[in-house]
Design a protein around this motif. Structure first.
Motif, short mmCIF file in Angstrom:
data_model
loop_
_atom_site.label_atom_id
_atom_site.label_comp_id
_atom_site.label_asym_id
_atom_site.label_seq_id
_atom_site.Cartn_x
_atom_site.Cartn_y
_atom_site.Cartn_z
N HIS A 63 0.81 -1.22 0.00
CA HIS A 63 0.00 0.00 0.00
C HIS A 63 0.85 1.28 0.00
N ILE A 107 1.62 -6.65 -4.81
CA ILE A 107 0.33 -6.44 -4.15
C ILE A 107 -0.11 -7.79 -3.59
N HIS A 109 -2.74 -9.40 -3.19
CA HIS A 109 -3.69 -10.25 -3.92
C HIS A 109 -3.19 -10.64 -5.32
N CYS A 411 -4.16 3.34 -6.91
CA CYS A 411 -5.45 2.75 -6.54
C CYS A 411 -6.02 3.47 -5.34
#
Ligand code: SF4
Length: 471
Positions: A63, A107, A109, A411
Protein backbone atom coordinates in the motif's frame (compact mmCIF):
# COMPACT_ATOMS: atom_id res chain seq x y z
CA UNK A 1 -29.48 -32.50 -1.10
CA UNK A 2 -26.21 -31.22 -2.63
CA UNK A 3 -24.03 -28.58 -1.05
CA UNK A 4 -22.33 -25.48 -2.38
CA UNK A 5 -18.56 -25.01 -2.15
CA UNK A 6 -19.30 -22.37 0.47
CA UNK A 7 -21.22 -24.81 2.66
CA UNK A 8 -18.61 -27.54 2.31
CA UNK A 9 -15.73 -25.26 3.30
CA UNK A 10 -17.66 -23.52 6.04
CA UNK A 11 -18.57 -26.87 7.63
CA UNK A 12 -15.15 -28.45 7.27
CA UNK A 13 -13.38 -25.42 8.75
CA UNK A 14 -15.73 -24.85 11.69
CA UNK A 15 -13.89 -25.20 14.99
CA UNK A 16 -16.81 -24.25 17.23
CA UNK A 17 -20.33 -22.82 17.25
CA UNK A 18 -20.10 -19.95 19.72
CA UNK A 19 -22.79 -18.97 22.26
CA UNK A 20 -23.32 -15.79 20.19
CA UNK A 21 -24.55 -17.94 17.30
CA UNK A 22 -21.43 -17.13 15.29
CA UNK A 23 -18.91 -19.69 14.10
CA UNK A 24 -15.22 -19.95 14.82
CA UNK A 25 -13.51 -20.93 11.57
CA UNK A 26 -9.96 -22.16 11.00
CA UNK A 27 -7.98 -20.06 8.50
CA UNK A 28 -5.58 -21.97 6.25
CA UNK A 29 -3.77 -18.87 5.03
CA UNK A 30 -3.33 -15.40 6.52
CA UNK A 31 -1.86 -12.73 4.26
CA UNK A 32 -0.39 -9.61 5.85
CA UNK A 33 0.71 -6.19 4.65
CA UNK A 34 2.16 -3.09 6.23
CA UNK A 35 -1.00 -1.01 6.76
CA UNK A 36 -3.36 -3.19 8.79
CA UNK A 37 -0.79 -5.27 10.67
CA UNK A 38 1.26 -2.90 12.93
CA UNK A 39 -1.52 -2.34 15.49
CA UNK A 40 -2.42 -6.02 15.40
CA UNK A 41 1.15 -7.01 16.26
CA UNK A 42 1.33 -4.33 18.99
CA UNK A 43 -1.88 -5.61 20.49
CA UNK A 44 -0.50 -9.15 20.39
CA UNK A 45 2.66 -7.99 22.15
CA UNK A 46 0.68 -6.12 24.83
CA UNK A 47 -1.11 -9.36 25.68
CA UNK A 48 2.10 -11.37 25.62
CA UNK A 49 0.77 -13.60 22.81
CA UNK A 50 2.72 -15.22 20.04
CA UNK A 51 1.70 -16.10 16.46
CA UNK A 52 0.18 -19.58 16.54
CA UNK A 53 0.92 -20.61 12.94
CA UNK A 54 3.67 -18.37 11.52
CA UNK A 55 4.05 -20.86 8.67
CA UNK A 56 0.45 -20.13 7.60
CA UNK A 57 1.10 -16.37 7.54
CA UNK A 58 2.86 -14.49 4.72
CA UNK A 59 3.62 -10.80 4.44
CA UNK A 60 4.41 -8.28 1.75
CA UNK A 61 4.53 -4.50 1.41
CA UNK A 62 2.22 -2.89 -1.12
CA UNK A 63 0.00 0.00 0.00
CA UNK A 64 2.58 2.60 1.04
CA UNK A 65 5.47 1.48 -1.08
CA UNK A 66 6.72 4.12 -3.54
CA UNK A 67 6.72 2.97 -7.17
CA UNK A 68 9.48 5.37 -8.16
CA UNK A 69 12.27 5.81 -5.64
CA UNK A 70 12.63 3.02 -3.08
CA UNK A 71 15.87 4.05 -1.43
CA UNK A 72 15.74 3.57 2.34
CA UNK A 73 14.80 5.37 4.42
CA UNK A 74 11.68 6.03 2.31
CA UNK A 75 11.06 9.73 1.73
CA UNK A 76 7.72 9.62 3.56
CA UNK A 77 8.59 9.09 7.26
CA UNK A 78 5.20 7.43 7.95
CA UNK A 79 5.75 4.95 5.11
CA UNK A 80 9.24 4.22 6.42
CA UNK A 81 7.82 3.66 9.91
CA UNK A 82 5.18 1.22 8.61
CA UNK A 83 7.64 -0.72 6.49
CA UNK A 84 10.15 -0.82 9.36
CA UNK A 85 7.43 -2.02 11.75
CA UNK A 86 6.43 -4.82 9.36
CA UNK A 87 10.04 -5.91 8.92
CA UNK A 88 10.53 -6.00 12.69
CA UNK A 89 7.28 -7.85 13.36
CA UNK A 90 7.76 -10.57 10.75
CA UNK A 91 11.37 -11.13 11.86
CA UNK A 92 10.38 -11.41 15.51
CA UNK A 93 7.52 -13.81 14.81
CA UNK A 94 9.22 -15.89 12.11
CA UNK A 95 6.72 -14.97 9.37
CA UNK A 96 7.91 -15.27 5.75
CA UNK A 97 8.21 -11.80 4.18
CA UNK A 98 8.30 -11.05 0.46
CA UNK A 99 10.49 -8.02 0.61
CA UNK A 100 11.03 -5.11 -1.79
CA UNK A 101 14.77 -5.39 -1.06
CA UNK A 102 14.87 -8.93 -2.47
CA UNK A 103 12.60 -7.94 -5.37
CA UNK A 104 9.98 -10.47 -4.31
CA UNK A 105 7.28 -8.01 -3.32
CA UNK A 106 3.94 -7.27 -4.89
CA UNK A 107 0.33 -6.44 -4.15
CA UNK A 108 -0.85 -9.03 -1.66
CA UNK A 109 -3.69 -10.25 -3.92
CA UNK A 110 -1.39 -10.58 -6.92
CA UNK A 111 1.45 -12.21 -5.01
CA UNK A 112 -0.50 -14.92 -3.13
CA UNK A 113 -1.92 -16.55 -6.27
CA UNK A 114 1.29 -16.05 -8.23
CA UNK A 115 3.29 -17.93 -5.60
CA UNK A 116 0.74 -20.74 -5.42
CA UNK A 117 -0.09 -19.87 -1.80
CA UNK A 118 -3.73 -19.45 -2.77
CA UNK A 119 -5.26 -22.88 -3.40
CA UNK A 120 -8.72 -24.37 -3.78
CA UNK A 121 -10.53 -25.50 -0.67
CA UNK A 122 -8.73 -23.04 1.60
CA UNK A 123 -10.06 -20.49 4.04
CA UNK A 124 -8.05 -17.32 3.48
CA UNK A 125 -8.06 -13.95 5.21
CA UNK A 126 -6.16 -10.68 4.96
CA UNK A 127 -6.56 -7.21 6.43
CA UNK A 128 -7.72 -5.84 3.10
CA UNK A 129 -11.19 -5.60 1.53
CA UNK A 130 -10.20 -7.12 -1.80
CA UNK A 131 -9.18 -10.45 -0.34
CA UNK A 132 -12.22 -11.77 -2.21
CA UNK A 133 -9.82 -11.99 -5.19
CA UNK A 134 -8.52 -15.35 -3.93
CA UNK A 135 -11.98 -16.88 -4.30
CA UNK A 136 -11.12 -17.25 -8.00
CA UNK A 137 -9.35 -20.47 -6.98
CA UNK A 138 -12.34 -22.02 -5.23
CA UNK A 139 -11.27 -20.81 -1.82
CA UNK A 140 -13.29 -18.72 0.63
CA UNK A 141 -11.40 -15.51 1.16
CA UNK A 142 -12.37 -12.70 3.51
CA UNK A 143 -11.14 -9.18 4.09
CA UNK A 144 -10.80 -8.51 7.83
CA UNK A 145 -10.19 -5.57 10.17
CA UNK A 146 -7.13 -4.90 12.31
CA UNK A 147 -8.54 -6.47 15.49
CA UNK A 148 -9.38 -9.59 13.49
CA UNK A 149 -5.83 -9.63 12.10
CA UNK A 150 -4.68 -9.80 15.73
CA UNK A 151 -7.17 -12.59 16.50
CA UNK A 152 -6.04 -14.64 13.51
CA UNK A 153 -2.37 -14.13 14.38
CA UNK A 154 -3.09 -15.38 17.89
CA UNK A 155 -5.52 -18.22 17.15
CA UNK A 156 -5.52 -18.82 13.36
CA UNK A 157 -9.31 -18.62 13.61
CA UNK A 158 -11.91 -16.05 12.67
CA UNK A 159 -15.39 -15.53 14.06
CA UNK A 160 -18.04 -15.21 11.38
CA UNK A 161 -21.74 -15.43 10.65
CA UNK A 162 -22.96 -17.96 8.11
CA UNK A 163 -23.78 -16.31 4.78
CA UNK A 164 -26.27 -17.08 2.04
CA UNK A 165 -24.97 -18.05 -1.40
CA UNK A 166 -26.10 -16.35 -4.60
CA UNK A 167 -25.15 -18.04 -7.84
CA UNK A 168 -24.44 -15.55 -10.62
CA UNK A 169 -24.42 -17.26 -14.00
CA UNK A 170 -22.97 -15.31 -16.91
CA UNK A 171 -24.11 -17.19 -19.97
CA UNK A 172 -23.38 -16.67 -23.68
CA UNK A 173 -20.20 -15.14 -25.05
CA UNK A 174 -18.50 -11.81 -24.44
CA UNK A 175 -18.13 -9.62 -27.49
CA UNK A 176 -14.64 -8.51 -28.63
CA UNK A 177 -13.33 -5.65 -26.50
CA UNK A 178 -15.35 -6.74 -23.45
CA UNK A 179 -13.28 -8.02 -20.54
CA UNK A 180 -13.65 -9.50 -17.07
CA UNK A 181 -13.58 -5.99 -15.60
CA UNK A 182 -16.62 -5.07 -17.68
CA UNK A 183 -18.40 -8.17 -16.38
CA UNK A 184 -17.56 -7.23 -12.79
CA UNK A 185 -18.82 -3.65 -13.24
CA UNK A 186 -21.94 -4.90 -15.03
CA UNK A 187 -22.79 -7.33 -12.21
CA UNK A 188 -22.48 -4.54 -9.64
CA UNK A 189 -24.50 -2.19 -11.83
CA UNK A 190 -27.29 -4.76 -12.10
CA UNK A 191 -27.34 -5.98 -8.50
CA UNK A 192 -26.30 -2.77 -6.74
CA UNK A 193 -23.49 -1.95 -4.34
CA UNK A 194 -25.59 -3.24 -1.45
CA UNK A 195 -27.11 -6.13 -3.40
CA UNK A 196 -24.66 -8.69 -2.07
CA UNK A 197 -24.98 -7.86 1.64
CA UNK A 198 -25.38 -11.11 3.57
CA UNK A 199 -24.23 -13.16 0.57
CA UNK A 200 -21.24 -14.92 -0.86
CA UNK A 201 -21.27 -14.81 -4.66
CA UNK A 202 -20.63 -17.98 -6.63
CA UNK A 203 -19.74 -17.03 -10.23
CA UNK A 204 -20.59 -19.58 -12.88
CA UNK A 205 -21.77 -19.96 -16.47
CA UNK A 206 -20.05 -20.30 -19.84
CA UNK A 207 -18.32 -16.92 -19.66
CA UNK A 208 -16.76 -17.66 -16.28
CA UNK A 209 -15.87 -21.22 -17.31
CA UNK A 210 -13.91 -19.83 -20.25
CA UNK A 211 -12.15 -17.15 -18.16
CA UNK A 212 -8.44 -17.52 -17.39
CA UNK A 213 -7.41 -17.40 -13.74
CA UNK A 214 -6.40 -13.74 -14.15
CA UNK A 215 -9.88 -12.95 -15.41
CA UNK A 216 -11.54 -14.91 -12.60
CA UNK A 217 -9.43 -12.95 -10.11
CA UNK A 218 -10.60 -9.65 -11.61
CA UNK A 219 -14.21 -10.78 -11.25
CA UNK A 220 -13.90 -12.11 -7.68
CA UNK A 221 -11.84 -9.06 -6.66
CA UNK A 222 -14.84 -6.77 -7.10
CA UNK A 223 -17.36 -8.95 -5.21
CA UNK A 224 -16.84 -6.76 -2.19
CA UNK A 225 -17.82 -3.69 -4.23
CA UNK A 226 -21.19 -5.33 -4.80
CA UNK A 227 -21.63 -5.78 -1.05
CA UNK A 228 -20.85 -9.52 -1.00
CA UNK A 229 -18.59 -10.73 1.80
CA UNK A 230 -16.77 -13.04 -0.62
CA UNK A 231 -16.95 -14.34 -4.18
CA UNK A 232 -15.69 -17.57 -5.68
CA UNK A 233 -15.46 -19.72 -8.77
CA UNK A 234 -15.52 -23.51 -8.50
CA UNK A 235 -12.05 -24.96 -9.18
CA UNK A 236 -11.52 -26.74 -12.48
CA UNK A 237 -8.79 -27.76 -14.93
CA UNK A 238 -7.97 -24.05 -15.57
CA UNK A 239 -7.30 -23.61 -11.85
CA UNK A 240 -5.11 -26.69 -11.59
CA UNK A 241 -3.08 -25.81 -14.67
CA UNK A 242 -2.44 -22.33 -13.27
CA UNK A 243 -1.19 -23.76 -9.98
CA UNK A 244 0.96 -26.59 -11.29
CA UNK A 245 4.65 -25.96 -10.60
CA UNK A 246 4.19 -22.74 -8.62
CA UNK A 247 6.50 -22.26 -5.66
CA UNK A 248 4.03 -23.12 -2.87
CA UNK A 249 1.70 -25.38 -4.89
CA UNK A 250 1.62 -29.08 -3.95
CA UNK A 251 4.66 -31.02 -5.18
CA UNK A 252 4.40 -33.58 -7.98
CA UNK A 253 4.26 -36.35 -5.36
CA UNK A 254 1.24 -34.77 -3.65
CA UNK A 255 -0.41 -33.38 -6.77
CA UNK A 256 -3.01 -36.09 -7.45
CA UNK A 257 -4.14 -36.13 -3.82
CA UNK A 258 -4.46 -32.34 -3.87
CA UNK A 259 -6.53 -32.38 -7.07
CA UNK A 260 -8.76 -35.07 -5.57
CA UNK A 261 -9.46 -32.78 -2.60
CA UNK A 262 -9.96 -29.74 -4.83
CA UNK A 263 -12.48 -31.63 -6.95
CA UNK A 264 -14.37 -32.67 -3.82
CA UNK A 265 -15.00 -29.06 -2.71
CA UNK A 266 -16.77 -28.03 -5.93
CA UNK A 267 -20.44 -27.18 -5.53
CA UNK A 268 -22.59 -30.24 -6.18
CA UNK A 269 -24.73 -30.26 -9.32
CA UNK A 270 -27.86 -30.33 -7.15
CA UNK A 271 -26.62 -27.70 -4.66
CA UNK A 272 -29.30 -25.37 -3.38
CA UNK A 273 -28.75 -21.61 -3.55
CA UNK A 274 -30.51 -18.81 -1.69
CA UNK A 275 -30.70 -16.96 -5.00
CA UNK A 276 -29.74 -17.47 -8.66
CA UNK A 277 -29.16 -14.59 -11.10
CA UNK A 278 -28.59 -15.19 -14.82
CA UNK A 279 -26.96 -12.50 -16.95
CA UNK A 280 -26.34 -12.53 -20.69
CA UNK A 281 -22.62 -11.97 -21.36
CA UNK A 282 -23.28 -10.90 -24.96
CA UNK A 283 -25.31 -7.92 -23.69
CA UNK A 284 -22.30 -6.41 -21.89
CA UNK A 285 -20.50 -3.38 -23.33
CA UNK A 286 -17.20 -1.88 -22.15
CA UNK A 287 -18.26 -0.24 -18.88
CA UNK A 288 -17.26 3.12 -17.40
CA UNK A 289 -18.22 4.49 -14.00
CA UNK A 290 -19.59 8.01 -13.99
CA UNK A 291 -20.25 8.37 -10.24
CA UNK A 292 -18.82 7.85 -6.78
CA UNK A 293 -19.67 4.17 -6.29
CA UNK A 294 -18.63 1.25 -8.51
CA UNK A 295 -22.33 0.63 -9.20
CA UNK A 296 -22.78 4.01 -10.89
CA UNK A 297 -21.63 2.92 -14.31
CA UNK A 298 -22.78 2.89 -17.89
CA UNK A 299 -21.80 1.23 -21.16
CA UNK A 300 -19.31 3.34 -23.09
CA UNK A 301 -21.89 4.17 -25.76
CA UNK A 302 -24.34 5.32 -23.09
CA UNK A 303 -24.99 8.47 -21.11
CA UNK A 304 -25.03 9.49 -17.46
CA UNK A 305 -28.46 8.30 -16.26
CA UNK A 306 -31.35 10.65 -15.56
CA UNK A 307 -32.32 11.09 -11.91
CA UNK A 308 -35.75 9.58 -12.55
CA UNK A 309 -34.13 6.30 -13.62
CA UNK A 310 -33.04 5.66 -10.01
CA UNK A 311 -35.28 4.28 -7.29
CA UNK A 312 -36.11 6.99 -4.69
CA UNK A 313 -33.62 5.62 -2.14
CA UNK A 314 -30.70 6.04 -4.60
CA UNK A 315 -31.47 9.57 -5.84
CA UNK A 316 -29.58 11.42 -3.13
CA UNK A 317 -26.36 9.51 -3.94
CA UNK A 318 -26.94 10.07 -7.66
CA UNK A 319 -27.30 13.85 -7.13
CA UNK A 320 -24.19 13.86 -4.97
CA UNK A 321 -22.36 12.00 -7.76
CA UNK A 322 -23.49 14.48 -10.46
CA UNK A 323 -22.20 17.35 -8.34
CA UNK A 324 -18.90 15.76 -7.34
CA UNK A 325 -18.09 14.44 -10.80
CA UNK A 326 -19.42 17.56 -12.61
CA UNK A 327 -21.61 15.43 -14.88
CA UNK A 328 -25.06 16.37 -16.16
CA UNK A 329 -27.73 13.69 -16.47
CA UNK A 330 -27.99 12.68 -20.10
CA UNK A 331 -24.38 13.62 -20.87
CA UNK A 332 -22.52 11.07 -23.02
CA UNK A 333 -19.73 9.36 -21.06
CA UNK A 334 -17.62 8.99 -24.18
CA UNK A 335 -15.56 12.12 -24.80
CA UNK A 336 -15.00 12.89 -21.11
CA UNK A 337 -11.54 14.45 -20.95
CA UNK A 338 -9.02 12.64 -18.73
CA UNK A 339 -5.88 14.04 -17.08
CA UNK A 340 -4.43 10.80 -15.75
CA UNK A 341 -4.55 7.15 -16.81
CA UNK A 342 -3.65 4.44 -14.29
CA UNK A 343 -3.24 0.77 -15.22
CA UNK A 344 -2.52 -1.44 -12.24
CA UNK A 345 -4.00 -2.57 -8.87
CA UNK A 346 -5.08 -5.95 -7.52
CA UNK A 347 -8.03 -5.86 -9.93
CA UNK A 348 -6.07 -5.40 -13.15
CA UNK A 349 -2.35 -5.44 -12.42
CA UNK A 350 -1.54 -8.93 -13.70
CA UNK A 351 0.58 -10.03 -16.62
CA UNK A 352 -2.32 -10.71 -18.99
CA UNK A 353 -3.74 -7.23 -18.32
CA UNK A 354 -0.51 -5.57 -19.45
CA UNK A 355 0.03 -8.01 -22.31
CA UNK A 356 -3.34 -7.02 -23.71
CA UNK A 357 -2.57 -3.32 -23.28
CA UNK A 358 0.82 -3.81 -24.98
CA UNK A 359 -0.88 -5.63 -27.86
CA UNK A 360 -3.36 -2.79 -28.32
CA UNK A 361 -0.74 -0.04 -28.12
CA UNK A 362 1.40 -1.90 -30.65
CA UNK A 363 -1.58 -2.32 -32.93
CA UNK A 364 -2.58 1.34 -32.78
CA UNK A 365 0.96 2.77 -33.04
CA UNK A 366 -0.35 5.75 -31.07
CA UNK A 367 1.21 7.68 -28.22
CA UNK A 368 -0.23 9.01 -24.97
CA UNK A 369 -2.20 12.18 -25.73
CA UNK A 370 -0.51 15.52 -24.87
CA UNK A 371 -1.27 16.61 -21.32
CA UNK A 372 -2.18 13.11 -20.07
CA UNK A 373 -0.06 11.46 -17.40
CA UNK A 374 -0.20 7.69 -17.90
CA UNK A 375 1.12 5.11 -15.43
CA UNK A 376 1.78 1.40 -15.84
CA UNK A 377 2.18 -0.13 -12.39
CA UNK A 378 2.74 -3.91 -12.38
CA UNK A 379 1.09 -5.90 -9.57
CA UNK A 380 4.29 -7.67 -8.55
CA UNK A 381 8.01 -7.89 -9.18
CA UNK A 382 7.41 -11.08 -11.17
CA UNK A 383 4.86 -9.33 -13.41
CA UNK A 384 7.26 -6.42 -13.86
CA UNK A 385 10.16 -8.70 -14.79
CA UNK A 386 7.99 -10.66 -17.22
CA UNK A 387 7.05 -7.41 -18.94
CA UNK A 388 10.69 -6.38 -19.17
CA UNK A 389 11.61 -9.82 -20.55
CA UNK A 390 9.04 -9.29 -23.32
CA UNK A 391 10.35 -5.80 -24.09
CA UNK A 392 7.09 -4.19 -23.03
CA UNK A 393 8.75 -1.73 -20.65
CA UNK A 394 10.28 -0.06 -23.70
CA UNK A 395 7.06 -0.30 -25.67
CA UNK A 396 5.17 1.42 -22.84
CA UNK A 397 7.75 4.17 -22.30
CA UNK A 398 8.12 4.77 -26.04
CA UNK A 399 4.35 5.27 -26.17
CA UNK A 400 4.58 7.85 -23.38
CA UNK A 401 3.60 5.75 -20.33
CA UNK A 402 5.60 5.76 -17.10
CA UNK A 403 6.70 2.21 -16.22
CA UNK A 404 6.86 1.83 -12.46
CA UNK A 405 7.85 -0.54 -9.66
CA UNK A 406 4.99 -2.69 -8.30
CA UNK A 407 2.56 -1.56 -5.60
CA UNK A 408 -0.97 -0.35 -4.97
CA UNK A 409 0.07 3.08 -6.23
CA UNK A 410 -2.77 5.25 -7.49
CA UNK A 411 -5.45 2.75 -6.54
CA UNK A 412 -5.66 4.48 -3.18
CA UNK A 413 -2.68 6.85 -3.22
CA UNK A 414 -1.12 5.98 0.13
CA UNK A 415 2.20 6.45 -1.66
CA UNK A 416 3.38 9.51 -3.64
CA UNK A 417 1.25 8.57 -6.72
CA UNK A 418 -1.71 10.91 -6.27
CA UNK A 419 -4.15 12.96 -8.28
CA UNK A 420 -4.05 16.70 -7.76
CA UNK A 421 -7.00 19.07 -7.60
CA UNK A 422 -9.99 18.15 -9.77
CA UNK A 423 -8.04 15.86 -12.08
CA UNK A 424 -9.99 13.09 -13.80
CA UNK A 425 -8.37 9.67 -13.83
CA UNK A 426 -9.24 6.71 -16.05
CA UNK A 427 -8.36 3.85 -13.72
CA UNK A 428 -8.25 0.06 -13.91
CA UNK A 429 -8.66 -0.14 -10.11
CA UNK A 430 -11.78 -0.98 -8.12
CA UNK A 431 -12.97 2.05 -6.17
CA UNK A 432 -14.14 5.46 -7.32
CA UNK A 433 -15.07 6.86 -3.93
CA UNK A 434 -14.62 10.59 -3.36
CA UNK A 435 -10.96 11.40 -2.82
CA UNK A 436 -9.88 7.78 -3.35
CA UNK A 437 -6.87 8.68 -5.46
CA UNK A 438 -5.24 11.14 -3.11
CA UNK A 439 -6.87 14.46 -3.99
CA UNK A 440 -9.99 15.32 -1.93
CA UNK A 441 -11.63 16.55 -5.13
CA UNK A 442 -10.05 14.13 -7.63
CA UNK A 443 -12.38 12.16 -9.91
CA UNK A 444 -12.04 8.48 -10.80
CA UNK A 445 -13.58 6.68 -13.77
CA UNK A 446 -13.28 2.89 -13.41
CA UNK A 447 -12.89 0.80 -16.56
CA UNK A 448 -10.94 -2.10 -18.05
CA UNK A 449 -7.20 -1.76 -18.79
CA UNK A 450 -7.99 -1.68 -22.53
CA UNK A 451 -10.38 1.22 -21.97
CA UNK A 452 -7.82 3.03 -19.79
CA UNK A 453 -5.26 2.59 -22.56
CA UNK A 454 -7.74 3.98 -25.09
CA UNK A 455 -8.43 6.98 -22.82
CA UNK A 456 -4.68 7.59 -22.37
CA UNK A 457 -4.06 7.59 -26.13
CA UNK A 458 -7.13 9.60 -27.08
CA UNK A 459 -7.05 11.99 -24.09
CA UNK A 460 -10.68 11.24 -23.30
CA UNK A 461 -13.03 8.34 -22.60
CA UNK A 462 -13.11 6.44 -25.88
CA UNK A 463 -14.62 3.15 -27.00
CA UNK A 464 -11.59 0.83 -27.09
CA UNK A 465 -13.40 -1.35 -29.65
CA UNK A 466 -13.32 1.49 -32.14
CA UNK A 467 -9.90 2.92 -31.31
CA UNK A 468 -8.22 -0.49 -31.53
CA UNK A 469 -10.52 -1.94 -34.15
CA UNK A 470 -11.60 -4.87 -31.98
CA UNK A 471 -14.04 -7.07 -33.84
S1 SF4 B 1 -4.45 -2.37 -5.18
FE1 SF4 B 1 -5.99 -1.10 -4.18
S2 SF4 B 1 -7.66 -2.43 -3.61
FE2 SF4 B 1 -5.89 -3.71 -4.13
S3 SF4 B 1 -4.89 -4.13 -2.17
FE3 SF4 B 1 -3.93 -2.31 -3.02
S4 SF4 B 1 -5.09 -0.58 -2.22
FE4 SF4 B 1 -6.31 -2.42 -1.85
Amino acid sequence: MGQTLYDKLFDSHTVALLPSGQYQLFMGLHLLHEVTSPQAFSSLDERGLSVTYPERSFATADHIIPTHNRLRPLQDPLAEEMLGALEGNVTRHGIPFFSPARREQGIVHVLGPELGLTQPGMMICCGDSHTSTHGAFGSLAFGIGTSQVRDVLATQTLTMNRLKVRKIEIFGKLRPGVYAKDVALYVINRLGVQGGVGFTYEYAGEVVDRFSMDERMTLCNMSIEGGARAGYVNPDATTYEYLRGRRFAPSAANWDRAVQYWESVRSDADAVYADVVRLDGSAIEPMVTWGITPGQSVGVSGAVPELTSFPPNERETAEEAYRYMSFEPGQAISGTKVDVAFIGSCTNGRLSDFEEVARLIQKSQRKVAPGVRALIVPGSQDVRQALIDRGYDKLFTDAGFEFREPGCSMCLAMNPDKLTGRQVCASSSNRNFKGRQGSPSGRTLLMSPAMVAAAALAGSVTDARQLFDLR
